[in-house]
Design a protein around this motif. Structure first.
Motif, mmCIF file in Angstrom:
data_model
loop_
_atom_site.group_PDB
_atom_site.id
_atom_site.type_symbol
_atom_site.label_atom_id
_atom_site.label_comp_id
_atom_site.label_asym_id
_atom_site.label_seq_id
_atom_site.Cartn_x
_atom_site.Cartn_y
_atom_site.Cartn_z
ATOM 1 N N THR A 2 -37.366 -8.217 -0.166
ATOM 2 C CA THR A 2 -37.213 -7.649 1.171
ATOM 3 C C THR A 2 -37.186 -6.134 1.068
ATOM 4 N N ARG A 29 -47.300 -4.324 5.561
ATOM 5 C CA ARG A 29 -46.049 -5.066 5.674
ATOM 6 C C ARG A 29 -46.190 -6.505 5.177
ATOM 7 N N ASP A 33 -40.424 -7.870 5.190
ATOM 8 C CA ASP A 33 -40.131 -6.443 5.341
ATOM 9 C C ASP A 33 -39.391 -6.160 6.643
ATOM 10 N N LEU A 34 -38.495 -5.166 6.605
ATOM 11 C CA LEU A 34 -37.684 -4.802 7.758
ATOM 12 C C LEU A 34 -37.808 -3.307 8.029
ATOM 13 N N ASP A 71 -39.988 -8.971 15.336
ATOM 14 C CA ASP A 71 -38.962 -9.730 14.619
ATOM 15 C C ASP A 71 -38.336 -8.932 13.481
ATOM 16 N N SER A 72 -39.065 -7.938 12.985
ATOM 17 C CA SER A 72 -38.600 -7.189 11.811
ATOM 18 C C SER A 72 -38.137 -5.782 12.166
ATOM 19 N N GLN A 133 -28.588 -5.927 5.297
ATOM 20 C CA GLN A 133 -29.811 -6.669 5.560
ATOM 21 C C GLN A 133 -30.332 -7.394 4.321
ATOM 22 N N ARG A 306 -29.382 -11.946 10.491
ATOM 23 C CA ARG A 306 -29.584 -11.732 9.058
ATOM 24 C C ARG A 306 -28.328 -11.161 8.397
#
Length: 321
Positions: A2, A29, A33-34, A71-72, A133, A306
């Motif tokens: 991540t 990405r 990935d965030l 979403d990320s 995270q 998360r």
């Protein structure tokens, strides 16, 4: 794996941010990935609340418009409850000496009569961002390496003292991207915090404004389109921007023009076309505040989901639950 990447709303998103980071984030990405807008980090220096609020929304919209998955993507302060709790736990894990020797604290606090405590402790908050995270990799430049190392130290110490809760992250060097310099002063990089410079091109600039800025770009008196970063930084900067937009090399970009005027026009048009879809989509989002708020709330919910297992585990092992 991540990866976690953030951008601080210290100014409007500019061309260097986009070509050097945001565009790459969207294109490269991975599902895990965030990305986040680090508005809490912007409070380490004096700020105007309304401006911070506006810049945060703008950056969030630009990241979405560039293709970052909703979403990320989240805004840091939307997790202020979770982050505040973990930040305190990590501050009680970190020593004063570890925080005080951070290079950015020394540099930004140098010569000031009064320095905010947040400037001292924000690397601990950065560690909380990462550990909350579950990030295992943090793409950073050399100026942030030290902060990721602190996050590693705190994760290891916490795990050793209380139990295995946090992944130990590692700093990774992002792929080489365009290093865009100020059009009015090519000896310095283009920065979003330098709002008054006529040489900063912003992602949301209108086409006519972009053309004006490139027509006034500093070059030299030779009027020979040749790539020489050391000897002719202004022309090299234009060629690097053109190359980044056209996915070619600066040397190949020299074939696009024979005079500086032609080069400036070519670069301006390439930048306008590169930014057009992002600018238009970001404007649509900013003009639809309810939709933008809905997407932001969705991202905050996902980020909180998360974070909760790690936060609750940290609370339990430290005796707070």
């Amino acid at each position: 794996m991540t990866r976690l990447s953030g951008i601080t709303p210290s100014g409007h998103v500019q061309l260097g941010n986009y070509l050097g980071a945001v565009r790459r984030w969207a294109a490269e990405r991975e599902p895990a990935d965030l990305f986040f807008v680090s508005d809490l980090h912007a409070m380490t220096m004096p700020h105007r609340p309304q401006r911070l609020r506006s810049l945060t929304r703008e950056q969030f919209a630009v990241l979405l418009a560039a293709g970052i998955d909703p979403d990320s993507l989240f805004v840091q302060s939307d997790l202020v409850g979770e982050l505040g709790t973990l930040n305190w736990i990590l501050e009680c894990t970190c020593s004063y000496g570890e925080a005080a020797r951070m290079v950015q604290f020394k540099e930004r606090g140098a010569g000031q009569e009064s320095v905010r405590v947040g400037l001292l402790t924000y690397p601990v908050l950065m560690a909380a961002d990462i550990l909350l995270q579950g990030a295992t990799q943090v793409p950073v430049g050399s100026d942030q390496d030290q902060h990721v190392e602190l996050a590693r130290t705190l994760a290891r110490r916490f795990n050793a003292n209380y139990g295995d809760v946090f992944a130990v992250p590692e700093a990774v060097v992002p792929k080489t991207a365009a290093r865009i310099r100020d059009l009015a002063d090519p000896t310095r990089k283009m920065e979003k915090s330098n709002q008054q410079s006529p040489g900063v091109v912003f992602v949301l600039d209108e086409p006519d404004a972009i053309r004006r800025k490139f027509r006034r770009a500093v070059t030299d008196g030779l009027d020979e389109v040749r790539y020489d970063p050391d000897g002719r930084p202004g022309v090299a900067n234009l060629l690097e921007i053109l190359a980044a937009c056209n996915d070619t090399s600066p040397y190949a970009a020299t074939e696009s023009a024979s005079t500086y005027a032609e080069l400036k026009e070519a670069v301006a048009e390439a930048v306008i076309e590169e930014l057009r879809p992002v600018r238009e989509r970001a404007r649509e989002l900013l003009d639809a505040p309810m939709e933008l708020d809905r997407i932001r709330a969705h991202g905050a919910k996902r980020a909180s989901e998360r974070a909760q297992p790690r936060l609750q585990a940290a609370l339990r092992v430290t005796g707070l639950r």
